[in-house]
Design a protein around this motif. Sequence first.
Motif, PDB file in Angstrom:
ATOM      1  N   ARG A   7      72.840  40.347 -17.928  1.00 20.65           N
ATOM      2  CA  ARG A   7      73.837  41.102 -17.189  1.00 20.65           C
ATOM      3  C   ARG A   7      73.949  42.464 -17.831  1.00 20.65           C
ATOM      4  NH1 ARG A   7      77.445  37.747 -17.417  1.00 20.65           N
ATOM      5  NH2 ARG A   7      77.678  37.010 -15.265  1.00 20.65           N
ATOM      6  N   ILE A   8      73.839  43.521 -17.032  1.00 20.83           N
ATOM      7  CA  ILE A   8      73.927  44.875 -17.573  1.00 20.83           C
ATOM      8  C   ILE A   8      75.389  45.298 -17.531  1.00 20.83           C
ATOM      9  CG2 ILE A   8      73.538  46.091 -15.382  1.00 20.83           C
ATOM     10  CD1 ILE A   8      71.653  47.971 -17.135  1.00 20.83           C
ATOM     11  N   GLY A   9      75.872  45.853 -18.618  1.00 19.21           N
ATOM     12  CA  GLY A   9      77.287  46.179 -18.725  1.00 19.21           C
ATOM     13  C   GLY A   9      77.536  47.668 -18.890  1.00 19.21           C
ATOM     14  N   GLY A  10      78.685  48.107 -18.396  1.00 16.73           N
ATOM     15  CA  GLY A  10      79.094  49.490 -18.572  1.00 16.73           C
ATOM     16  C   GLY A  10      78.440  50.446 -17.601  1.00 16.73           C
ATOM     17  N   GLN A  11      78.712  51.721 -17.808  1.00 20.60           N
ATOM     18  CA  GLN A  11      78.134  52.784 -16.999  1.00 20.60           C
ATOM     19  C   GLN A  11      77.651  53.898 -17.912  1.00 20.60           C
ATOM     20  OE1 GLN A  11      80.982  54.073 -14.067  1.00 20.60           O
ATOM     21  NE2 GLN A  11      80.938  52.142 -12.940  1.00 20.60           N
ATOM     22  N   ALA A  12      76.393  54.286 -17.750  1.00 20.79           N
ATOM     23  CA  ALA A  12      75.814  55.378 -18.540  1.00 20.79           C
ATOM     24  C   ALA A  12      74.562  55.865 -17.817  1.00 20.79           C
ATOM     25  CB  ALA A  12      75.465  54.902 -19.949  1.00 20.79           C
ATOM     26  N   PRO A  13      74.204  57.141 -17.978  1.00 23.94           N
ATOM     27  CA  PRO A  13      73.034  57.675 -17.269  1.00 23.94           C
ATOM     28  C   PRO A  13      71.739  56.944 -17.592  1.00 23.94           C
ATOM     29  CG  PRO A  13      74.373  59.457 -18.165  1.00 23.94           C
ATOM     30  CD  PRO A  13      74.922  58.184 -18.735  1.00 23.94           C
ATOM     31  N   HIS A  14      71.622  56.393 -18.817  1.00 23.35           N
ATOM     32  CA  HIS A  14      70.357  55.771 -19.202  1.00 23.35           C
ATOM     33  C   HIS A  14      70.211  54.332 -18.741  1.00 23.35           C
ATOM     34  CE1 HIS A  14      73.277  55.375 -22.541  1.00 23.35           C
ATOM     35  NE2 HIS A  14      72.780  54.168 -22.704  1.00 23.35           N
ATOM     36  N   LEU A  15      71.269  53.714 -18.270  1.00 23.92           N
ATOM     37  CA  LEU A  15      71.180  52.304 -17.891  1.00 23.92           C
ATOM     38  C   LEU A  15      70.201  52.041 -16.745  1.00 23.92           C
ATOM     39  CD1 LEU A  15      74.858  51.046 -18.252  1.00 23.92           C
ATOM     40  CD2 LEU A  15      72.927  50.688 -19.794  1.00 23.92           C
ATOM     41  N   PRO A  16      70.147  52.876 -15.700  1.00 17.04           N
ATOM     42  CA  PRO A  16      69.154  52.617 -14.642  1.00 17.04           C
ATOM     43  C   PRO A  16      67.710  52.639 -15.146  1.00 17.04           C
ATOM     44  CG  PRO A  16      70.833  54.132 -13.852  1.00 17.04           C
ATOM     45  CD  PRO A  16      71.064  53.974 -15.322  1.00 17.04           C
ATOM     46  N   TRP A  17      67.430  53.427 -16.179  1.00 18.16           N
ATOM     47  CA  TRP A  17      66.066  53.444 -16.730  1.00 18.16           C
ATOM     48  C   TRP A  17      65.740  52.102 -17.371  1.00 18.16           C
ATOM     49  CZ3 TRP A  17      67.483  58.325 -20.033  1.00 18.16           C
ATOM     50  CH2 TRP A  17      67.855  59.369 -19.183  1.00 18.16           C
ATOM     51  N   PHE A  18      66.711  51.551 -18.082  1.00 12.82           N
ATOM     52  CA  PHE A  18      66.501  50.246 -18.711  1.00 12.82           C
ATOM     53  C   PHE A  18      66.346  49.155 -17.658  1.00 12.82           C
ATOM     54  CE2 PHE A  18      67.873  52.674 -22.265  1.00 12.82           C
ATOM     55  CZ  PHE A  18      67.426  52.020 -23.400  1.00 12.82           C
ATOM     56  N   LEU A  19      67.151  49.216 -16.628  1.00 15.71           N
ATOM     57  CA  LEU A  19      67.066  48.229 -15.559  1.00 15.71           C
ATOM     58  C   LEU A  19      65.712  48.306 -14.870  1.00 15.71           C
ATOM     59  CD1 LEU A  19      68.554  46.073 -13.920  1.00 15.71           C
ATOM     60  CD2 LEU A  19      69.414  47.899 -12.437  1.00 15.71           C
ATOM     61  N   ARG A  20      65.228  49.517 -14.615  1.00 17.04           N
ATOM     62  CA  ARG A  20      63.923  49.678 -13.966  1.00 17.04           C
ATOM     63  C   ARG A  20      62.810  49.104 -14.830  1.00 17.04           C
ATOM     64  NH1 ARG A  20      64.290  54.683 -13.094  1.00 17.04           N
ATOM     65  NH2 ARG A  20      62.833  55.631 -14.556  1.00 17.04           N
ATOM     66  N   ARG A  21      62.890  49.312 -16.139  1.00 15.40           N
ATOM     67  CA  ARG A  21      61.863  48.776 -17.036  1.00 15.40           C
ATOM     68  C   ARG A  21      61.863  47.250 -17.023  1.00 15.40           C
ATOM     69  NH1 ARG A  21      56.913  49.197 -19.118  1.00 15.40           N
ATOM     70  NH2 ARG A  21      56.742  48.042 -21.072  1.00 15.40           N
ATOM     71  N   LEU A  22      63.034  46.653 -17.065  1.00 19.43           N
ATOM     72  CA  LEU A  22      63.113  45.189 -17.080  1.00 19.43           C
ATOM     73  C   LEU A  22      62.608  44.599 -15.770  1.00 19.43           C
ATOM     74  CD1 LEU A  22      66.551  44.743 -18.861  1.00 19.43           C
ATOM     75  CD2 LEU A  22      64.286  44.293 -19.818  1.00 19.43           C
ATOM     76  N   GLU A  23      62.960  45.231 -14.665  1.00 17.67           N
ATOM     77  CA  GLU A  23      62.480  44.741 -13.382  1.00 17.67           C
ATOM     78  C   GLU A  23      60.964  44.845 -13.282  1.00 17.67           C
ATOM     79  OE1 GLU A  23      64.731  47.112 -10.670  1.00 17.67           O
ATOM     80  OE2 GLU A  23      66.412  45.695 -10.595  1.00 17.67           O
ATOM     81  N   ALA A  24      60.398  45.937 -13.816  1.00 13.79           N
ATOM     82  CA  ALA A  24      58.947  46.104 -13.797  1.00 13.79           C
ATOM     83  C   ALA A  24      58.251  45.048 -14.654  1.00 13.79           C
ATOM     84  CB  ALA A  24      58.570  47.503 -14.287  1.00 13.79           C
ATOM     85  N   GLN A  25      58.949  44.536 -15.669  1.00 11.44           N
ATOM     86  CA  GLN A  25      58.397  43.505 -16.532  1.00 11.44           C
ATOM     87  C   GLN A  25      58.696  42.092 -16.031  1.00 11.44           C
ATOM     88  OE1 GLN A  25      56.444  44.214 -19.520  1.00 11.44           O
ATOM     89  NE2 GLN A  25      56.381  46.021 -18.199  1.00 11.44           N
ATOM     90  N   GLY A  26      59.285  41.999 -14.855  1.00 12.12           N
ATOM     91  CA  GLY A  26      59.526  40.699 -14.259  1.00 12.12           C
ATOM     92  C   GLY A  26      60.781  39.997 -14.715  1.00 12.12           C
ATOM     93  N   LEU A  27      61.709  40.705 -15.326  1.00 12.18           N
ATOM     94  CA  LEU A  27      62.962  40.101 -15.776  1.00 12.18           C
ATOM     95  C   LEU A  27      64.069  40.483 -14.804  1.00 12.18           C
ATOM     96  CD1 LEU A  27      62.871  40.584 -19.646  1.00 12.18           C
ATOM     97  CD2 LEU A  27      61.962  38.729 -18.252  1.00 12.18           C
ATOM     98  N   ALA A  28      64.648  39.485 -14.185  1.00  7.19           N
ATOM     99  CA  ALA A  28      65.660  39.733 -13.161  1.00  7.19           C
ATOM    100  C   ALA A  28      67.053  39.690 -13.761  1.00  7.19           C
ATOM    101  CB  ALA A  28      65.546  38.695 -12.052  1.00  7.19           C
ATOM    102  N   ALA A  29      67.889  40.574 -13.293  1.00  2.74           N
ATOM    103  CA  ALA A  29      69.288  40.546 -13.709  1.00  2.74           C
ATOM    104  C   ALA A  29      69.964  39.326 -13.110  1.00  2.74           C
ATOM    105  CB  ALA A  29      69.993  41.819 -13.267  1.00  2.74           C
ATOM    106  N   ALA A  30      70.967  38.826 -13.789  1.00  2.00           N
ATOM    107  CA  ALA A  30      71.704  37.665 -13.295  1.00  2.00           C
ATOM    108  C   ALA A  30      72.354  38.013 -11.961  1.00  2.00           C
ATOM    109  CB  ALA A  30      72.751  37.244 -14.310  1.00  2.00           C
TER     110      ALA A  30
END
Length: 241
Positions: A7-30
């Motif tokens: 689960r990704i928490g909070g709000q920050a400009p860099h969070l979408p970059w981290f989410l995109r990387r995890l999705e590209a690696q096949g890890l889905a958010a809860a």
Amino acid sequence: MMDVFYRIGGQAPHLPWFLRRLEAQGLAAAPSGAGAARLPSSWIGLECADGWLDLGRDGDQALAERAVHCRAIGLPFSELAGEWAPAGGEHGFMLLAGNPPSPGSSARAVLDALAPQPGCWLNSGPIHSARFCQRALSALLHAGLSSLPEPDGQPRALEWERQVSRQWQLADKLRQLAEAYLAERMGLLPPYESTPEAAAHYAANLARTLLLTLPDPSRWEQMRDALEACLNDASRIEKNR
């Protein structure tokens, strides 16, 4: 690959970059609504079933308070730091990890997925070590970039006094940063002799190396006068040719 949810928490400009990387690696958010969040919604980072990866960039005291909170509820806490950029969403991030997650945990799988390759992140030591290393390495990088020629390639007069003054100011800040880390996090005071605990992690070794390398501030005026004398001698020799 093991089933990993986060689960990704909070709000920050860099969070979408981290989410995109995890999705590209096949890890889905809860999925939304999948279980109650155990941590405050204002915290910036990634919550896994077996650990919290802290991506906050606030003060050291706030970081310490979050670590205490996680310890109280039995959730392992890891600190991540680095010079994050949008390109990390595609290529992975250069990460410093303080108190990294245990091998085999879902938090470790998330950390590996964020990096360019599994394991391609630096174990900097305990909590607070990642921030110290990021600050020190960023200062050194800034010093290196500031010494490069101007982009237009045009020759300029050597303003050595200004350049030396700027470098000494940076050296003084690095010294203060290293001294504070060793005193506050390691309980070490001059002459900063190595201990088994300090020798075991990267941040403490980096701090001790900086203090051993940087000149004694009490000698800076003497060094400046010596440099000025050398430059004056060189100038006279050049004029007499």
